[in-house]
Structures are given as structure tokens and as C-alpha cells.
Design a protein around this motif. Structure first.
Motif, PDB file in Angstrom:
ATOM      1  N   THR A  98       0.852  -1.199   0.000  1.00 54.20           N
ATOM      2  CA  THR A  98       0.000   0.000   0.000  1.00 54.20           C
ATOM      3  C   THR A  98       0.887   1.248   0.000  1.00 54.20           C
ATOM      4  OG1 THR A  98       0.009   0.163   2.393  1.00 54.20           O
ATOM      5  CG2 THR A  98      -1.760  -1.175   1.409  1.00 54.20           C
ATOM      6  N   VAL A  99       0.231   2.392  -0.144  1.00 57.78           N
ATOM      7  CA  VAL A  99       0.941   3.668  -0.075  1.00 57.78           C
ATOM      8  C   VAL A  99       1.729   3.752   1.235  1.00 57.78           C
ATOM      9  CG1 VAL A  99       0.543   6.162   0.200  1.00 57.78           C
ATOM     10  CG2 VAL A  99      -0.640   4.893  -1.622  1.00 57.78           C
ATOM     11  N   TYR A 100       1.050   3.465   2.328  1.00 48.94           N
ATOM     12  CA  TYR A 100       1.694   3.514   3.642  1.00 48.94           C
ATOM     13  C   TYR A 100       2.929   2.596   3.672  1.00 48.94           C
ATOM     14  CZ  TYR A 100       2.307   3.183   8.714  1.00 48.94           C
ATOM     15  OH  TYR A 100       2.826   3.224   9.986  1.00 48.94           O
ATOM     16  N   GLU A 101       2.736   1.358   3.200  1.00 48.53           N
ATOM     17  CA  GLU A 101       3.838   0.380   3.262  1.00 48.53           C
ATOM     18  C   GLU A 101       5.006   0.752   2.351  1.00 48.53           C
ATOM     19  OE1 GLU A 101       0.867  -3.389   4.244  1.00 48.53           O
ATOM     20  OE2 GLU A 101       1.470  -2.958   2.174  1.00 48.53           O
ATOM     21  N   ASN A 102       4.689   1.384   1.205  1.00 52.79           N
ATOM     22  CA  ASN A 102       5.761   1.835   0.320  1.00 52.79           C
ATOM     23  C   ASN A 102       6.642   2.879   0.996  1.00 52.79           C
ATOM     24  OD1 ASN A 102       6.119   1.099  -2.718  1.00 52.79           O
ATOM     25  ND2 ASN A 102       3.914   0.901  -2.332  1.00 52.79           N
ATOM     26  N   ILE A 103       5.974   3.821   1.688  1.00 54.39           N
ATOM     27  CA  ILE A 103       6.745   4.895   2.345  1.00 54.39           C
ATOM     28  C   ILE A 103       7.499   4.335   3.560  1.00 54.39           C
ATOM     29  CG2 ILE A 103       6.590   7.192   3.421  1.00 54.39           C
ATOM     30  CD1 ILE A 103       3.984   7.607   1.797  1.00 54.39           C
ATOM     31  N   ALA A 104       6.858   3.339   4.221  1.00 53.24           N
ATOM     32  CA  ALA A 104       7.476   2.757   5.429  1.00 53.24           C
ATOM     33  C   ALA A 104       8.690   1.890   5.096  1.00 53.24           C
ATOM     34  CB  ALA A 104       6.437   1.923   6.179  1.00 53.24           C
ATOM     35  N   PHE A 105       8.743   1.386   3.860  1.00 50.59           N
ATOM     36  CA  PHE A 105       9.740   0.378   3.490  1.00 50.59           C
ATOM     37  C   PHE A 105      11.197   0.763   3.797  1.00 50.59           C
ATOM     38  CE2 PHE A 105      11.888  -2.331   0.199  1.00 50.59           C
ATOM     39  CZ  PHE A 105      11.656  -3.522   0.842  1.00 50.59           C
ATOM     40  N   PRO A 106      11.664   1.949   3.357  1.00 55.86           N
ATOM     41  CA  PRO A 106      13.062   2.295   3.671  1.00 55.86           C
ATOM     42  C   PRO A 106      13.314   2.419   5.171  1.00 55.86           C
ATOM     43  CG  PRO A 106      11.946   4.142   2.590  1.00 55.86           C
ATOM     44  CD  PRO A 106      11.021   2.971   2.513  1.00 55.86           C
ATOM     45  N   LEU A 125       2.798  11.579   4.739  1.00 58.46           N
ATOM     46  CA  LEU A 125       1.527  11.503   4.015  1.00 58.46           C
ATOM     47  C   LEU A 125       0.827  12.861   4.034  1.00 58.46           C
ATOM     48  CD1 LEU A 125       0.092   8.040   5.114  1.00 58.46           C
ATOM     49  CD2 LEU A 125       0.598   8.774   2.776  1.00 58.46           C
ATOM     50  N   GLU A 126       0.894  13.524   5.174  1.00 56.56           N
ATOM     51  CA  GLU A 126       0.298  14.870   5.242  1.00 56.56           C
ATOM     52  C   GLU A 126       1.062  15.817   4.343  1.00 56.56           C
ATOM     53  OE1 GLU A 126      -0.366  16.639   9.118  1.00 56.56           O
ATOM     54  OE2 GLU A 126      -1.120  14.673   9.783  1.00 56.56           O
ATOM     55  N   TYR A 127       2.384  15.707   4.373  1.00 59.26           N
ATOM     56  CA  TYR A 127       3.224  16.621   3.600  1.00 59.26           C
ATOM     57  C   TYR A 127       2.929  16.530   2.103  1.00 59.26           C
ATOM     58  CZ  TYR A 127       7.182  19.507   2.436  1.00 59.26           C
ATOM     59  OH  TYR A 127       7.958  20.537   1.975  1.00 59.26           O
ATOM     60  N   ASP A 132      -5.576  10.544   2.634  1.00 61.73           N
ATOM     61  CA  ASP A 132      -6.753   9.722   2.288  1.00 61.73           C
ATOM     62  C   ASP A 132      -6.392   8.516   1.418  1.00 61.73           C
ATOM     63  OD1 ASP A 132      -6.053  11.621   0.361  1.00 61.73           O
ATOM     64  OD2 ASP A 132      -8.020  11.507  -0.591  1.00 61.73           O
ATOM     65  N   LYS A 133      -5.166   8.447   0.915  1.00 61.24           N
ATOM     66  CA  LYS A 133      -4.770   7.299   0.063  1.00 61.24           C
ATOM     67  C   LYS A 133      -3.874   6.325   0.837  1.00 61.24           C
ATOM     68  CE  LYS A 133      -6.653   8.802  -3.753  1.00 61.24           C
ATOM     69  NZ  LYS A 133      -7.843   8.113  -4.275  1.00 61.24           N
ATOM     70  N   ARG A 134      -3.814   6.520   2.121  1.00 54.49           N
ATOM     71  CA  ARG A 134      -2.936   5.724   2.987  1.00 54.49           C
ATOM     72  C   ARG A 134      -2.960   4.225   2.682  1.00 54.49           C
ATOM     73  NH1 ARG A 134      -3.107   3.195   8.015  1.00 54.49           N
ATOM     74  NH2 ARG A 134      -1.555   3.946   9.493  1.00 54.49           N
ATOM     75  N   ASP A 135      -4.158   3.648   2.535  1.00 51.20           N
ATOM     76  CA  ASP A 135      -4.263   2.195   2.364  1.00 51.20           C
ATOM     77  C   ASP A 135      -4.505   1.769   0.918  1.00 51.20           C
ATOM     78  OD1 ASP A 135      -3.890   1.739   5.131  1.00 51.20           O
ATOM     79  OD2 ASP A 135      -5.951   2.440   5.457  1.00 51.20           O
ATOM     80  N   ALA A 136      -4.377   2.722  -0.003  1.00 51.12           N
ATOM     81  CA  ALA A 136      -4.591   2.381  -1.414  1.00 51.12           C
ATOM     82  C   ALA A 136      -3.355   1.690  -1.977  1.00 51.12           C
ATOM     83  CB  ALA A 136      -4.880   3.654  -2.197  1.00 51.12           C
ATOM     84  N   TYR A 137      -3.547   0.945  -3.065  1.00 55.18           N
ATOM     85  CA  TYR A 137      -2.420   0.321  -3.764  1.00 55.18           C
ATOM     86  C   TYR A 137      -2.033   1.211  -4.954  1.00 55.18           C
ATOM     87  CZ  TYR A 137      -2.781  -3.777  -0.879  1.00 55.18           C
ATOM     88  OH  TYR A 137      -2.754  -4.617   0.198  1.00 55.18           O
ATOM     89  N   PRO A 138      -0.757   1.189  -5.344  1.00 55.54           N
ATOM     90  CA  PRO A 138      -0.300   2.075  -6.421  1.00 55.54           C
ATOM     91  C   PRO A 138      -1.161   2.009  -7.682  1.00 55.54           C
ATOM     92  CG  PRO A 138       1.583   1.043  -5.389  1.00 55.54           C
ATOM     93  CD  PRO A 138       0.361   0.429  -4.755  1.00 55.54           C
ATOM     94  N   SER A 139      -1.673   0.821  -8.026  1.00 56.56           N
ATOM     95  CA  SER A 139      -2.423   0.692  -9.280  1.00 56.56           C
ATOM     96  C   SER A 139      -3.670   1.577  -9.306  1.00 56.56           C
ATOM     97  CB  SER A 139      -2.814  -0.764  -9.512  1.00 56.56           C
ATOM     98  OG  SER A 139      -3.586  -1.199  -8.426  1.00 56.56           O
ATOM     99  N   SER A 140      -4.159   1.972  -8.125  1.00 56.55           N
ATOM    100  CA  SER A 140      -5.368   2.798  -8.119  1.00 56.55           C
ATOM    101  C   SER A 140      -5.055   4.300  -8.071  1.00 56.55           C
ATOM    102  CB  SER A 140      -6.254   2.416  -6.919  1.00 56.55           C
ATOM    103  OG  SER A 140      -5.602   2.814  -5.726  1.00 56.55           O
ATOM    104  N   LEU A 141      -3.776   4.641  -8.182  1.00 57.52           N
ATOM    105  CA  LEU A 141      -3.407   6.066  -8.091  1.00 57.52           C
ATOM    106  C   LEU A 141      -3.121   6.669  -9.457  1.00 57.52           C
ATOM    107  CD1 LEU A 141      -0.788   5.899  -5.170  1.00 57.52           C
ATOM    108  CD2 LEU A 141      -3.247   6.364  -4.978  1.00 57.52           C
ATOM    109  N   SER A 142      -3.296   7.993  -9.559  1.00 54.35           N
ATOM    110  CA  SER A 142      -2.909   8.703 -10.787  1.00 54.35           C
ATOM    111  C   SER A 142      -1.373   8.832 -10.809  1.00 54.35           C
ATOM    112  CB  SER A 142      -3.528  10.097 -10.792  1.00 54.35           C
ATOM    113  OG  SER A 142      -2.908  10.897  -9.796  1.00 54.35           O
ATOM    114  N   GLY A 143      -0.836   9.216 -11.969  1.00 54.27           N
ATOM    115  CA  GLY A 143       0.616   9.382 -12.078  1.00 54.27           C
ATOM    116  C   GLY A 143       1.164  10.373 -11.057  1.00 54.27           C
ATOM    117  N   GLY A 144       0.476  11.502 -10.922  1.00 54.75           N
ATOM    118  CA  GLY A 144       0.919  12.527  -9.978  1.00 54.75           C
ATOM    119  C   GLY A 144       0.919  12.005  -8.551  1.00 54.75           C
ATOM    120  N   GLN A 145      -0.140  11.240  -8.217  1.00 58.41           N
ATOM    121  CA  GLN A 145      -0.204  10.672  -6.854  1.00 58.41           C
ATOM    122  C   GLN A 145       0.904   9.654  -6.635  1.00 58.41           C
ATOM    123  OE1 GLN A 145      -4.259   9.325  -7.134  1.00 58.41           O
ATOM    124  NE2 GLN A 145      -5.068  11.129  -6.067  1.00 58.41           N
TER     125      GLN A 145
END
Ligand SMILES: Nc1ncnc2c1ncn2[C@@H]1O[C@H](COP(=O)(O)OP(=O)(O)OP(=O)(O)O)[C@@H](O)[C@H]1O
Ligand SMILES: [Mg+2]
Length: 334
Positions: A98-106, A125-127, A132-145
Motif C-alpha cells: 500500500t501507499v503507507y507500506e511503500n513509504i514505510a519500506f526504507p 503523508l500529510e506533507y 486519504d490514500k494511505r491504504d490504497a495500492y499504487p495501481s489505483s493512483l494517478s501518475g501525480g499521486q
């Protein structure tokens, strides 16, 4: 902050040696946004990947914050790499996370505990405005997101340097602007040094303080963005500038085809907005024909150029040119 000295990188391909980067020398100051622009195959990715040794330089030296990173062993390199975040054209997110897990990975790789990770990821995530996309998977995001997630991930370890290899090339113009604004905010708020590879002059215009042009692995021109726009030296620089939508191709003007004197004026900052030309027309008995012109708003100020044909008595034309030279504009007879 970053000094690149006599850097070269070669690849063996089909028994042949290709020099992707040739004797590159660049100095980048802390807090600077430094652009490296070049056409496809020019050696941009190879050069930027040498900065964190994703690519091993063949020759030369790279010093970051006083440390020669070309000599480091694996363990030392790992610690230096924490100071260098990187983003890519195709985002390179982990699709199973998920978005959260991607950022947490490093942070996990770095051995941070759960609470530290949670607090850091939530701040990021706030920055990047993706709470609101915390638990989304990359495939559901736009390029900018997706690129915002990648930026948050690159910032997770509080790096001092951010490398961007065509970080906005896959995005539409509006999204590109918003990502560049985010990068500029990061530079201002965290004092990060950003090295940005691009083939788009728009990107250089919108965000870079300095720029180097790379061609066939060699840096052919380096300058502040301001001076580059004001006075491009190489043909490649001129072509890049005229690739900006609003520009008329300066190269297509052949002075010999005009009866009058053809001059190129370059303006800086407020003088770009002053009615210097109309004042000149009023004061001197000459005729003025505008052949090409443009004003570019850069991150620090605006620069403009104007190509004019001046016709009339030689003496009047010379006086008019003298007048311009006294008006805080650069005048060049071409
Ligand atoms: N691993 C490799 N093996 C052999 N040749 C390579 C390798 N990586 C890059 N090259 C060659 O080095 C040169 C520079 O490639 P590089 O990817 O750095 O260019 P680039 O400026 O990033 O291009 P683009 O804008 O298309 O991404 C090219 O001629 C490329 O074919
Ligand atoms: Mg590339």
C-alpha cells in the motif's frame, strides 16, 4: 555539496566500448536545484546513477559533503545512500504494498521501530497530501499521486540530496507543475539539494537555479538558468530554449537576409517590462522591425530577449544602439 571531477563511465556492448559519460566536471552547492538536460541517450541517467553508485564510475571522483564516495566500501556506501533519496520517471513503487507500506519500506530496512515508522509515515503523508490514500495500492493512483508517494518514500530517511531521473517526464503539464512546486517546497523547507535530470526545457525554466547541458556524454555548457536563457552559447542550448512553446526559433533568423542592422537584446528582471524599445523609437530617427522575442519567467526572476531589425542612417542606428546599451539591457549585433 557535490563535486564531480573528471567523471567518465564506459559500458562494454557487443565487444565495443561505449563512453556514456565523458570527463564530466560539475559543482553543485547546498540547497541548489541543479538541472542536467540532454536528449535521449546523452548519458543523463548514467551520470545521475553514478552519484549514488547505482552505476560504478569508470574514472573520476565524486565528493559529497567532503566525502569521496568513489572509494567507499559497501557498508560505508549504505550509510551515505541514506542521505540520497531518488525518484524515477516510472515511480518504481512496490505494487504489492500500500501507499503507507511503500513509504514505510526504507524505514523498515533501516531498522526503525513501529512507532517511529508510524509517526514518520503519517507526517510524510500529510506533507504530500495523500492522507486519504494511505491504504490504497499504487495501481489505483494517478501518475501525480504515484510520484508523490515516491517523493515521500525518498524523503523517509531525511536525505540531504534528492536525485530525480526524469521525475516528471511521464506526467501531463499541469501535474508536472504541481510536482515541481512540491520539489521546490521541499528544497525551501528542508534545505535539500536537488539534482534533476530532464529532457524538458520547461522543467529547467520552472525550477532550476543552475543547469548543465549534456551531449554525447559530455557537458557542453553550464550556467545559471538565468544566464543560459539570457545568453545561450551552444546550438543545443538555443534549440532547447526554442523548444518552449511560446518561443520563436531564434536560429531561423538569418541577419544577412535583412537590410537593416539585426540586434539581439536580452533583458533581466524589471527591465524586461520597461518600454525601452518604444522610447528608443521616439528618440531616434529609425525604423524598428521586431523579428522575434520572448519573456521567460524563471524561478528567480524573468528574462527576455528581443531580436530587432533597425533601419535608418548609420549614425542614427549607432546612436540608438548606444542608447540601448545604457539601459541595463545586453545588446549584441548579430
Ligand atoms: N547498461 C548499459 N550497457 C550498455 N550501454 C549502456 C548501458 N546503459 C546505458 N548505456 C548506453 O549509454 C548511453 C547513455 O545512456 P543513458 O541511459 O545514460 O542516456 P539518457 O540520457 O538517460 O537517455 P534517456 O533520455 O533515453 O533516458 C546510451 O548510448 C546507452 O545505450
Ligand atoms: Mg535516462
Amino acid at each position: 555539496m557535490i563535486t564531480i571531477e573528471n567523471l567518465s563511465k564506459s559500458f562494454e556492448s557487443g565487444g565495443k566500448k561505449i563512453w556514456a559519460v565523458k570527463d564530466v566536471n560539475i559543482h553543485i552547492n547546498k540547497g541548489e536545484i541543479f538541472g542536467i538536460i540532454g536528449l535521449s541517450g546523452a548519458g543523463k541517467s548514467t551520470l545521475i546513477r553514478c552519484l549514488n553508485r547505482l552505476e560504478e564510475p569508470t574514472e573520476g571522483k565524486i565528493t559529497i559533503d567532503g566525502v569521496n564516495i568513489t572509494n567507499l566500501n559497501k557498508k560505508e556506501l549504505r550509510s551515505v545512500r541514506k542521505d540520497i533519496g531518488m525518484i524515477f520517471q516510472h515511480f518504481n513503487l512496490l505494487s504489492q504494498k500500500t501507499v503507507y507500506e511503500n513509504i514505510a519500506f526504507p524505514l523498515e530496512l533501516d531498522g526503525s521501530n513501529k512507532n517511529e515508522i508510524d509517526s514518520r509515515v503519517n507526517t510524510l503523508l500529510e506533507y504530500v497530501e495523500l492522507v486519504d490514500k494511505r491504504d490504497a495500492y499504487p495501481s489505483s493512483l494517478s501518475g501525480g499521486q504515484k510520484q508523490r508517494v515516491a517523493i515521500a518514500r525518498a524523503l523517509a530517511n531525511n536525505p540531504k540530496i534528492l536525485l530525480s531521473d526524469e521525475g516528471t517526464s511521464a506526467l501531463d503539464p499541469k501535474t508536472t507543475k504541481s510536482i515541481l512546486e512540491l520539489l521546490n517546497r521541499i528544497r525551501k523547507e528542508f534545505g535539500l539539494t536537488i539534482v534533476l535530470i530532464t529532457h524538458q526545457m520547461e522543467v529547467v525554466k520552472d525550477i532550476c537555479d543552475k543547469v548543465a547541458i549534456i551531449e554525447n556524454g559530455e557537458i557542453i555548457e553550464t550556467n545559471t538558468a538565468l544566464e543560459l536563457f539570457r545568453n545561450p552559447k551552444t546550438k543545443t542550448a538555443k534549440t532547447f530554449i526554442s523548444s518552449l512553446k511560446s518561443n520563436v526559433d531564434e536560429e531561423s533568423i538569418i541577419p544577412e537576409q535583412f537590410d537593416g542592422k539585426v540586434i539581439r537584446l536580452s533583458f533581466l528582471g524589471n527591465s524586461a517590462r520597461e518600454p525601452i524599445v518604444s522610447k528608443m523609437i521616439n528618440q531616434f530617427n529609425i525604423e524598428v522591425n521586431i523579428l522575434s522575442g520572448n519573456i521567460n519567467e524563471l524561478i528567480s526572476t524573468c528574462v527576455g530577449y528581443l531580436i530587432l531589425e533597425l533601419s535608418g542612417e548609420d549614425e542614427e542606428v549607432a546612436k540608438a544602439i548606444d542608447y540601448l546599451k545604457n539601459q541595463n539591457v545586453n545588446v549584441e549585433v548579430i
